[in-house]
Write an enzyme that holds these catalytic residues in place. Structure first.
Site, PDB file in Angstrom:
ATOM      1  N   LEU A   1       0.850  -1.192   0.000  1.00  0.00           N
ATOM      2  CA  LEU A   1       0.000   0.000   0.000  1.00  0.00           C
ATOM      3  C   LEU A   1       0.881   1.237   0.000  1.00  0.00           C
ATOM      4  CD1 LEU A   1      -2.438  -1.103   2.846  1.00  0.00           C
ATOM      5  CD2 LEU A   1      -2.827  -1.278   0.400  1.00  0.00           C
ATOM      6  N   ASP A   2       0.521   2.223  -0.815  1.00  0.00           N
ATOM      7  CA  ASP A   2       1.272   3.473  -0.741  1.00  0.00           C
ATOM      8  C   ASP A   2       0.674   4.321   0.382  1.00  0.00           C
ATOM      9  OD1 ASP A   2      -0.977   4.886  -1.750  1.00  0.00           O
ATOM     10  OD2 ASP A   2      -0.246   4.781  -3.801  1.00  0.00           O
ATOM     11  N   SER A   3       1.289   5.446   0.675  1.00  0.00           N
ATOM     12  CA  SER A   3       0.856   6.257   1.822  1.00  0.00           C
ATOM     13  C   SER A   3      -0.578   6.754   1.662  1.00  0.00           C
ATOM     14  CB  SER A   3       1.817   7.424   2.060  1.00  0.00           C
ATOM     15  OG  SER A   3       1.930   8.210   0.900  1.00  0.00           O
TER      16      SER A   3
ATOM     17  N   ASP B   1      -3.005   5.154   0.086  1.00  0.00           N
ATOM     18  CA  ASP B   1      -3.846   3.985   0.371  1.00  0.00           C
ATOM     19  C   ASP B   1      -4.030   3.802   1.876  1.00  0.00           C
ATOM     20  OD1 ASP B   1      -4.093   3.287  -2.342  1.00  0.00           O
ATOM     21  OD2 ASP B   1      -2.331   1.978  -2.266  1.00  0.00           O
TER      22      ASP B   1
END
Length: 73
Positions: free
Chosen positions: A31-33, A35
């Site tokens: 997950l990116d930030s 997300d």
């Protein structure tokens, strides 16, 4: 299914995985930030919890996140 299991399912869905384990590191779920922020906002709304006062650096694993939510429920 209890609420904490529901949250694990939501984490798995967000990470496009079949399931997540308690020991999985949140940052390693893919997950990116953005997300992560969206997921936390969704959890706040659905489960009436708040992460404002939580030291986010202490939420390293899925279990850490679930423990914090359980503490607030």
């Amino acid at each position: 299914m209890n609420k904490l299991d529901e949250i694990k399912v939501k984490l798995a869905e967000a990470a496009h995985k079949d399931k997540v384990e308690d020991g999985d590191k949140i940052r390693e779920l893919g997950l990116d930030s953005l997300d992560v922020v969206e997921l936390l906002l969704q959890l706040e709304e659905e489960y009436n919890v708040h992460f404002d006062d939580v030291d986010m650096s202490k939420l390293v694993t899925v279990k850490d996140l679930l423990d914090e939510i359980a503490k607030q429920m």
